[in-house]
Design a protein around this motif. Structure first.
Motif, PDB file in Angstrom:
ATOM      1  N   THR A  96       0.879  -1.184   0.000  1.00  0.00           N
ATOM      2  CA  THR A  96       0.000   0.000   0.000  1.00  0.00           C
ATOM      3  C   THR A  96       0.914   1.232   0.000  1.00  0.00           C
ATOM      4  OG1 THR A  96       0.119   0.104   2.394  1.00  0.00           O
ATOM      5  CG2 THR A  96      -1.682  -1.220   1.432  1.00  0.00           C
ATOM      6  N   GLY A  97       0.312   2.392  -0.173  1.00  0.00           N
ATOM      7  CA  GLY A  97       1.094   3.635  -0.147  1.00  0.00           C
ATOM      8  C   GLY A  97       1.827   3.783   1.171  1.00  0.00           C
ATOM      9  N   GLU A  98       1.126   3.477   2.258  1.00  0.00           N
ATOM     10  CA  GLU A  98       1.706   3.571   3.623  1.00  0.00           C
ATOM     11  C   GLU A  98       2.882   2.602   3.783  1.00  0.00           C
ATOM     12  OE1 GLU A  98       1.472   5.844   5.701  1.00  0.00           O
ATOM     13  OE2 GLU A  98       2.713   4.835   7.207  1.00  0.00           O
ATOM     14  N   GLU A  99       2.696   1.375   3.280  1.00  0.00           N
ATOM     15  CA  GLU A  99       3.772   0.370   3.407  1.00  0.00           C
ATOM     16  C   GLU A  99       5.011   0.828   2.634  1.00  0.00           C
ATOM     17  OE1 GLU A  99       1.159  -3.738   4.002  1.00  0.00           O
ATOM     18  OE2 GLU A  99       1.336  -2.800   2.011  1.00  0.00           O
ATOM     19  N   LEU A 100       4.765   1.422   1.455  1.00  0.00           N
ATOM     20  CA  LEU A 100       5.883   1.893   0.633  1.00  0.00           C
ATOM     21  C   LEU A 100       6.620   3.030   1.350  1.00  0.00           C
ATOM     22  CD1 LEU A 100       6.779   0.728  -1.983  1.00  0.00           C
ATOM     23  CD2 LEU A 100       5.425   2.401  -3.232  1.00  0.00           C
ATOM     24  N   LYS A 101       5.841   3.864   2.038  1.00  0.00           N
ATOM     25  CA  LYS A 101       6.441   5.003   2.763  1.00  0.00           C
ATOM     26  C   LYS A 101       7.320   4.469   3.906  1.00  0.00           C
ATOM     27  CE  LYS A 101       4.581   8.863   5.092  1.00  0.00           C
ATOM     28  NZ  LYS A 101       3.376   8.647   5.829  1.00  0.00           N
ATOM     29  N   GLN A 102       6.811   3.456   4.597  1.00  0.00           N
ATOM     30  CA  GLN A 102       7.570   2.870   5.716  1.00  0.00           C
ATOM     31  C   GLN A 102       8.881   2.258   5.206  1.00  0.00           C
ATOM     32  OE1 GLN A 102       7.113   3.444   8.833  1.00  0.00           O
ATOM     33  NE2 GLN A 102       5.325   4.613   8.144  1.00  0.00           N
ATOM     34  N   ILE A 103       8.794   1.593   4.061  1.00  0.00           N
ATOM     35  CA  ILE A 103       9.997   0.949   3.479  1.00  0.00           C
ATOM     36  C   ILE A 103      11.033   1.998   3.150  1.00  0.00           C
ATOM     37  CG2 ILE A 103      10.778  -0.089   1.272  1.00  0.00           C
ATOM     38  CD1 ILE A 103       9.730  -2.248   2.792  1.00  0.00           C
TER      39      ILE A 103
END
Ligand code: SDX
Length: 426
Positions: A96-103
């Motif tokens: 998700t967008g959030e997961e990509l941001k965390q990565i």
């Protein structure tokens, strides 16, 4: 209804189950072969042998199909990023967008390597090959980050470390080989831009990010990210099956990729094209040499163990060559030579009969030259791209209840029992 094959041996009939894959490909499950018949199979190069069941990448060599977790490579090259594709391969779903941001935050946190590692680099001879350096540094990471990798969290942080640090380690080998100061990653740059920055930024000439090259590098790495059970991936799985740490398994994969029949072919293609250029562009002579059984010369970047059609990645990279050379207004005579060589080979009966087409390595060197990557780093670029695939395959093998220590058998053809001869009687 389960399917079986029957084997008749020494007057007895044995049955072995058939395993059917998602796309209908079939395999004989011979895990009970030796215990029931005393027989083993013999398959040099494992051309007919499946080592595992895997849900990561699907290839159809006859049709030139490649999909990561079911998504066609053409769609990922068009719409995805390398980091998003890495996440897909390793986690089995698009982030998700959030997961990509965390990565992205984690990649920044782990993009530096321990300053003491620079001492290792300084002590390599200046001409050391960057693949040998990268393999050593990947192994050395274990000494700096000795987590046991027994729990999910430790494994995840090791994965992040490897993915983030591999580009820093690669760029460091280039900078130090040139006697330049190491350039540190920038938190405001995304993965491919940061790599180019670390490679080419200098105090006297700041590196200007070129979006065409950044996107080309992103797609280059997407196309290299995984390729089911190839030589280097099978190496990572085999080394990993001994339950060694992930850094050591990846270091083994880097070494396996280095060979000119495997990932080292991208460097060998450019060396071959330069030789043909020196020979006045006589690609017909190169094709004749490649066909001559007595001559060990092969057309580098041509042929593939699985693809008996045009490698879909080669098609996409060839298109990318035209696009970036045009956008950057660069002309590379080696590209023209490569296209002519392809044309001659693909109309030659020898190549047609043997289903020899350009593979991923045939045009990739042209793209890397346009980025200014030195030829001896081409396979390092392949390794950075393949790292998520190696990690995904390693994780899948670790989570597979059927997976055990890899240990093939053999057919012994040496002398039968022989007595020792004391030295004074030889
Ligand atoms: C990669 O497995 C993967 O997925 C690998 C990879 C990945 O992403 O991980 O796709 C990356 O490694 C691509 C391949 C890069 N290597 C090269 O470009 C090196 C040149 N190619 C060849 O060495 C060869 O095609 C291989 C090694 C790639 C595959 O060889 P195979 O499957 O072992 O086939 P083979 O050697 O048995 O060849 C079959 C016939 C032989 O002729 P005969 O003995 O039947 O008369 O085809 C001939 C070979 O001589 N042949 C070639 C040739 N490749 C095969 N003849 C001339 N030039 C070539 N390139």
């Amino acid at each position: 209804m389960s399917e079986y094959v029957k084997l008749e041996f020494e007057g007895k009939i044995y049955q072995f189950p058939i395993v059917t894959g998602t796309e209908g490909e079939k395999a004989i499950d011979i895990s009970e072969l030796r215990s029931s018949t005393g027989l083993i199979t013999l398959d040099p190069g494992y051309a007919n042998t499946g080592s595992c069941a895997s849900s990561i990448t699907f290839m159809d060599g006859e049709k030139g199909i490649l999909r990561y977790r079911g998504i066609p490579i053409e769609q990922l090259a068009e719409h995805s990023s390398f980091i998003e594709t890495a996440y897909l391969l390793i986690n089995g779903k698009l982030p998700t967008g959030e997961e990509l941001k965390q990565i992205s935050i984690l990649f920044n946190d782990h993009s530096l390597v321990h300053e003491d590692m620079q001492i290792f680099y300084q002590n390599f001879p200046r001409g050391a090959h960057p693949m040998g350096i990268l393999s050593s540094m990947a192994n050395a990471l274990r000494s700096f980050y000795p987590e046991l990798q027994t729990i999910e969290e430790e494994i995840n942080i090791t994965v992040i470390r490897l993915l983030s640090k591999v580009r820093t380690m690669a760029a460091m080998s280039y900078k130090i080989s040139r006697g330049h100061k190491v350039v540190y990653p920038r938190p405001d740059y995304k993965y491919p831009a940061n790599f180019l920055h670390m490679m080419f930024d200098t105090p006297v000439k700041p590196y200007e990010i070129n979006e065409t090259l950044v996107r080309a590098l992103d797609v280059f790495w997407i196309l290299h990210a995984d390729h089911e059970q190839n030589c280097s991936t099978s190496t990572v799985r085999l080394v990993g099956s001994g339950r060694v740490n992930l850094y050591a398994a990846i270091s083994a994969g880097i070494s396996a990729l280095w060979g000119p029949l495997h990932g080292g072919a991208n460097q060998a293609v450019i060396d071959m094209l330069k030789e043909i250029q020196k020979d006045g562009g006589n690609h017909q002579r190169a094709v004749e040499k490649a066909k001559d059984k007595k001559d060990p010369f092969r057309l580098m970047g041509f042929g593939h163990r699985v693809y008996k059609a045009y490698d879909p990645r080669a098609k996409l990279i060839k298109k990318m060559c035209d696009k970036i050379l045009k956008e950057l207004d660069i002309s590379d005579p080696l590209l023209d030579l490569a296209k002519e060589l392809e044309e001659v080979a693909l109309t030659d009966d020898y190549f047609i009969e043997k289903n020899l087409y350009p593979n991923v390595d045939f045009y990739s060197g042209i793209v890397l030259r346009a980025m200014g990557i030195p030829t001896n780093m081409f396979t390092v670029m392949f390794a950075i791209g393949r790292l998520p695939g190696w990690i995904a395959q390693w994780k899948e093998s670790m989570d597979d209840p059927m997976w055990k220590l890899g240990r093939p058998r053999q057919v012994y053809t040496g002398p039968s029992i022989t007595d020792y001869i004391p030295i004074d009687q030889r």
